[in-house]
Design an enzyme around this catalytic site. Structure first.
Site, PDB file in Angstrom:
ATOM      1  N   ARG A 582       1.799  23.383  -1.710  1.00  0.00           N
ATOM      2  CA  ARG A 582       1.162  23.219  -1.068  1.00  0.00           C
ATOM      3  C   ARG A 582       0.128  23.713  -3.116  1.00  0.00           C
ATOM      4  NH1 ARG A 582       1.426  23.422   4.288  1.00  0.00           N
ATOM      5  NH2 ARG A 582      -0.190  21.028   5.329  1.00  0.00           N
ATOM      6  N   ARG A 619       3.410  18.835  -4.830  1.00  0.00           N
ATOM      7  CA  ARG A 619       2.887  17.726  -4.180  1.00  0.00           C
ATOM      8  C   ARG A 619       2.013  17.871  -5.151  1.00  0.00           C
ATOM      9  NH1 ARG A 619      -0.217  17.455   1.444  1.00  0.00           N
ATOM     10  NH2 ARG A 619      -1.467  19.495   0.126  1.00  0.00           N
ATOM     11  N   GLU A 712      -0.118   9.250   4.914  1.00  0.00           N
ATOM     12  CA  GLU A 712      -0.743   9.714   5.274  1.00  0.00           C
ATOM     13  C   GLU A 712      -2.112   9.096   5.744  1.00  0.00           C
ATOM     14  OE1 GLU A 712      -1.616  13.957   3.452  1.00  0.00           O
ATOM     15  OE2 GLU A 712      -1.824  13.026   1.716  1.00  0.00           O
ATOM     16  N   ASN A 735      -0.420  15.492  10.019  1.00  0.00           N
ATOM     17  CA  ASN A 735      -2.014  16.424  10.264  1.00  0.00           C
ATOM     18  C   ASN A 735      -3.227  14.544   9.300  1.00  0.00           C
ATOM     19  OD1 ASN A 735      -0.239  18.922  10.328  1.00  0.00           O
ATOM     20  ND2 ASN A 735      -0.568  19.496   7.862  1.00  0.00           N
ATOM     21  N   ASP A 736      -2.965  14.671   8.585  1.00  0.00           N
ATOM     22  CA  ASP A 736      -3.988  13.298   8.136  1.00  0.00           C
ATOM     23  C   ASP A 736      -3.784  12.271   8.958  1.00  0.00           C
ATOM     24  OD1 ASP A 736      -5.660  15.030   6.510  1.00  0.00           O
ATOM     25  OD2 ASP A 736      -4.342  14.936   4.911  1.00  0.00           O
ATOM     26  N   ARG A 746      -9.771  15.868  11.085  1.00  0.00           N
ATOM     27  CA  ARG A 746      -8.453  17.646  11.342  1.00  0.00           C
ATOM     28  C   ARG A 746      -9.629  17.920  12.013  1.00  0.00           C
ATOM     29  NH1 ARG A 746      -5.045  17.285   6.341  1.00  0.00           N
ATOM     30  NH2 ARG A 746      -4.411  19.544   6.779  1.00  0.00           N
ATOM     31  N   CYS A 783       6.126  16.433   7.022  1.00  0.00           N
ATOM     32  CA  CYS A 783       6.034  17.958   6.301  1.00  0.00           C
ATOM     33  C   CYS A 783       5.118  18.466   7.109  1.00  0.00           C
ATOM     34  CB  CYS A 783       5.660  17.950   4.735  1.00  0.00           C
ATOM     35  SG  CYS A 783       4.379  17.043   3.893  1.00  0.00           S
TER      36      CYS A 783
END
Ligand code: PEP
Ligand code: MG
Length: 850
Positions: A582, A619, A712, A735-736, A746, A783
């Site tokens: 990240r 990323r 995502e 997550n997204d 979220r 991920c």
């Protein structure tokens, strides 16, 4: 600018036909409610300063600007009803507070848009300081010379041009203050026209009227003052009147505002607001067990500790003062004690080697020590206002001014000013948020927590975290997981009623908190923690062996990291790759954008730690939503998660993306670098950023670097077959993906429990993606947080996921789990999960499988 007869000249501000103001099709201007002036029908699209002076006001919609020199104030209002454009078609060249020269461009506007969408392009040039005008230019003539005087006004301007406005010199009425309030029903607040009508209402009365909105105050008879309140629909206008007509004018103002001040309005019920009774929702999460509270796992783990509540809700700030000397002393003491707190945070961070983060707090000390920031509140305190009130007004105004700056560096300081502002304000209000006085073994409870707050927590003292709001896949949760800090979100509100110091058994893995346990319960829980630690040691012993299922399928187990230290920990915990760096976490606490060289240094260091045999997926910058970057101010958006977020930032601001891509490419030789774009939602986005990467690859003469995208967004999963043609791999960000598939933010305070990545709808999206990638001969990793969820591991590998990228602490256990299952069983389990009707069915299925 002044001619010998002590008249002040207003030059041409806008090239066009000069007309009588009375010709404008708007009674507010035509009836001179705002003041005397002229109209101009423009033949050009730039508004210029008609005299040298200071910009005292710019409307939020950028269609109106006020210029002052001494006792002359002039409003230039481009077009009629242009407020409705909300800034569209207007480009500002100046900011409030700027000193400008005559002839300097102020605003460029899109006359076509105005002509098409608004009442008229005719613009009003109006004296708002009360003087009558003497026109010089013949009405009806076309004027294009910016040095042409259009009209003059009488003025007592001194040579420095610093005198007060003419209308504010009247003697002050006296008497008791009458107050009232009303909600503003105008869709775009009290902009020029309603402000003018309101000021007319006030000027009729023999009273001194003051308006206050959101802590900002102005004279009720000043049109520009009312405009400067920057009101919005629904704001409460507080009215205070003193003088013989006070009672009447308050009633008249309320009636006039209620009637809309000449505009169509939204009606607010004036009846007292109905009390809304608390209800038990149909879908409710409560433990029902005596002495047990439940929450939602954001970071697993267990801890025993004592509760400390950080109270974020601030009491109301009132204007009252207990005396200037006392308020001044309280203010100075609060600033001093805030500086001391900041210093101890800096000392701790420096001791932990977090110098960059310490730099942020150093900057906060600098800001707090700046006498300019204290000047205004000290003056207000001397005038009889409370310290908290004065301070709040001052720092909020300062933050607002900074936020509006074109310079991104200065705009980024707004968040810092708010941060220190709140720190001092809490002291002034006696709100204890723990500061630096935490004891070892603290379980912290607060409403919510931001990523930067969580990185600043002292983890030598805090053993667990609970928030009544927040989501399990928020970025704060991700940071907690990477620090192995047990964290429950959405805990029952009843936790707020517990006393500080209450002993708690926090089982973040199971989402439970035992309150005030018996000795026996505490002993049993301690045993559980010890057993888990032993088990973790066992998993760690095999951490460097590959993760191969019982029937011989190897799954790559990679780490999610955000720093060089994480990379070192990941290698120690057996990571075979980095599935997600990240990159934004490298720079989250910085006040300015890292240079290309600084970025290269960090990326290079991570690649070296991981070595050539462990690929690293870097990323590109993924901010927005709940991840603000202090150095990258972003405009306020109604729905930031649906706005300029993820790859869209690189698309909007390619120079930022380019610097990052160049930094990555320049280091690629140090290891095995892969590039990944976040939140791709359509092929054109992928092509745009891919083109930039390939261009820089060529410029730098670097070998081909594999690129991938995060899946995502539902559109990306649905279009995975097409996207797969243009990438080397996919990595699913559950997550997204969950947030966008389930339409649940979220970090939502109340809905987190339902934003579960195990919902069959999310699993079906994963399946769709894997099938499309397989058909194109590409591989898929996961991920998002689901990969670190131990019970989900067989489902994911059964769906065909080839790489699981997990939080560093989860690495050994995830590897261990892969070794305990077979691919054959996992495929069956995955199929059964896809066939489930709801999350609870998937969970039941997993329980029966275990
Ligand atoms: C995700 O969305 O699952 C993901 C891994 O990205 P982030 O959590 O950083 O948004
Ligand atoms: Mg994401």
């Amino acid at each position: 600018m002044k001619d010998p007869k002590n008249k002040f000249s207003i030059n041409l501000p806008l090239k066009g036909i000069v007309q009588a103001i009375t010709d404008l099709p708007d009674p507010v201007f035509a009836e001179k409610m705002m003041g005397d002036g002229v109209a101009i029908d423009p033949i050009d699209n730039v508004l210029y300063a008609p005299f040298a002076g200071q910009i005292t006001q710019i409307h939020n919609s950028h269609h109106a600007v006020t210029l002052r020199q001494g006792d002359v104030e002039l409003l230039m209002h481009i077009g009629l009803d242009t407020v409705a454009l909300k800034g569209r078609g207007f480009e500002l060249h100046v900011a409030e507070g700027d000193q400008v020269e005559q002839g300097q461009p102020l605003i460029t506007f899109d006359a076509d848009t105005i002509a098409r969408e608004c009442v008229s392009v005719q613009s009003a040039v109006v004296i708002t300081s009360g003087q009558e005008i003497t026109t010089v230019t013949p009405l009806g003539s076309v004027q294009t010379d910016l040095n042409q005087i259009v009209f003059t006004v009488p003025s007592s301007n001194d040579p420095q041009g610093t005198s007060a406005p003419a209308q504010e010199t009247a003697t002050e009425p006296t008497g008791p203050a009458i107050t009232g309030s009303i909600k503003i029903p105008n869709a775009t607040g009290l902009h020029a026209r309603p402000a003018a009508r309101l000021a007319v209402e006030v000027r009729k009365a023999d009273a001194k009227v003051t308006f206050t909105v959101n802590g900002k105050t102005c004279s009720g008879s000043s049109v520009t003052g009312i405009m400067s309140l920057k009101t919005k629909l629904g704001d409460t206008l507080e009215i205070e009147a003193v003088g013989p007509d006070a009672q009447q004018v308050v009633a008249d103002v309320i009636a006039a505002v209620k009637a809309g001040l000449g505009e169509e309005i939204t009606s607010f019920s004036e009846a007292p607001q109905q009390e809304v009774e608390e209800e038990a929702p149909l879908l409710q999460v409560k433990s029902g067990e005596e002495g047990v509270l439940i929450g939602f796992t954001a970071s697993p783990g267990r801890a025993i500790g004592k509760l400390v509540k950080h109270n974020k809700a601030l009491p109301e700030v009132t204007r009252e003062s207990i005396g200037a000397a006392e308020e001044r002393a309280a203010f100075k003491a609060s600033v001093k004690s805030s500086i001391a707190d900041l210093q101890s945070i800096i000392d701790r961070l420096t001791k932990n080697g977090q110098e960059e983060l310490a730099e942020v707090f150093n900057a906060h000390i600098e800001l707090l020590s700046d006498p300019e920031l204290s000047e205004k509140p000290l003056a207000d305190i001397a005038k009889g206002q409370g310290a908290a009130w004065s301070w709040k007004l001052a720092y909020e105004a300062q933050a607002e001014t900074l936020a509006k700056m074109d310079d991104p560096l200065l705009a980024g300081r707004a968040a810092d000013v708010r941060d220190i502002g709140l720190r001092v304000l809490k002291k002034l209000l006696g709100v204890d948020d723990g500061g630096e006085i935490l004891e070892e073994g603290t379980i912290l409870l607060q409403e919510d927590i931001t990523p930067s707050e969580i990185v600043a927590l002292d983890l030598t003292k805090i053993v667990g975290l609970c928030t009544t709001h927040g989501g399990s896949s928020s970025h704060a949760a991700i940071i907690a997981r990477s620090n192995d800090l047990p964290y429950l979100v959405n805990v029952e509100d009843a936790m707020k009623d517990l006393a500080d110091g209450t002993v708690l058994l926090l089982d973040a893995k199971r989402g439970k908190i035992k309150v005030a346990p018996t000795d026996a319960e505490q002993a049993a829980f301690t045993k559980k923690i010890e057993n888990a630690a032993k088990q973790a040691e066992e998993y760690q012993r095999d951490a460097h062996k590959p993760a191969i299922t019982k029937d011989g399928f190897q799954v790559e187990i990679a780490a999610n990291i955000g720093s060089v230290e994480d990379a070192e920990k990941a290698v120690a915990a057996g990571a075979e790759a980095v599935g997600l760096l990240r990159s934004e976490f490298l720079y989250m606490e910085r006040l300015n954008e890292p240079t290309e060289e600084e970025q290269a240094e960090k990326v290079g260091a991570i690649l070296e730690v991981m070595g050539k045999e462990r690929p690293v997926i870097i990323r590109t910058l993924d901010v927005g939503g709940d991840k603000p970057l202090p150095y990258l101010p972003m405009p306020q958006e109604e729905n930031p998660f649906l706005g300029v977020r993820g790859v869209r930032i690189g698309i909007e601001r390619p120079s930022i993306l380019r610097r990052q891509v160049r930094a990555i490419l320049s280091q690629a030789h140090k290891g095995h670098a892969r590039i990944m774009y976040p939140m791709i939602s359509a092929l054109d986005e992928l092509r745009a950023v891919n083109a930039l990467v390939r261009e820089e690859q060529k410029n730098l003469g670097v070998e081909h670097v594999e690129v991938g995208i995060m899946i995502e967004v539902p559109s990306a999963a649905l279009m995975a077959d097409k996207l797969a043609q243009e990438v080397d791999f996919f990595s699913i960000g559950t997550n997204d993906l969950t947030q966008y598939v389930m339409a649940i933010d979220r970090g939502h305070p109340g809905l987190a429990a339902r934003a579960d990545a195990l919902h069959p709808a999310v699993l079906r999206m994963i399946e769709l993606t894997v099938r499309a990638a397989e058909d194109a001969g590409k591989w898929v990793g996961v991920c998002g947080g689901l990969a670190s969820q131990i019970e989900a591991v067989p489902i994911l590998i059964g769906l065909g996921v080839k790489e699981l990228s997990v939080s560093v602490p989860a690495l050994p256990e995830v590897k261990h789990t892969v070794r305990t299952v077979s691919m054959e069983e996992s495929r069956k389990l995955a199929q059964a999960a896809l066939d489930c009707a709801d999350t609870s069915d998937v969970k039941d299925l997993l329980k029966s499988h275990q």
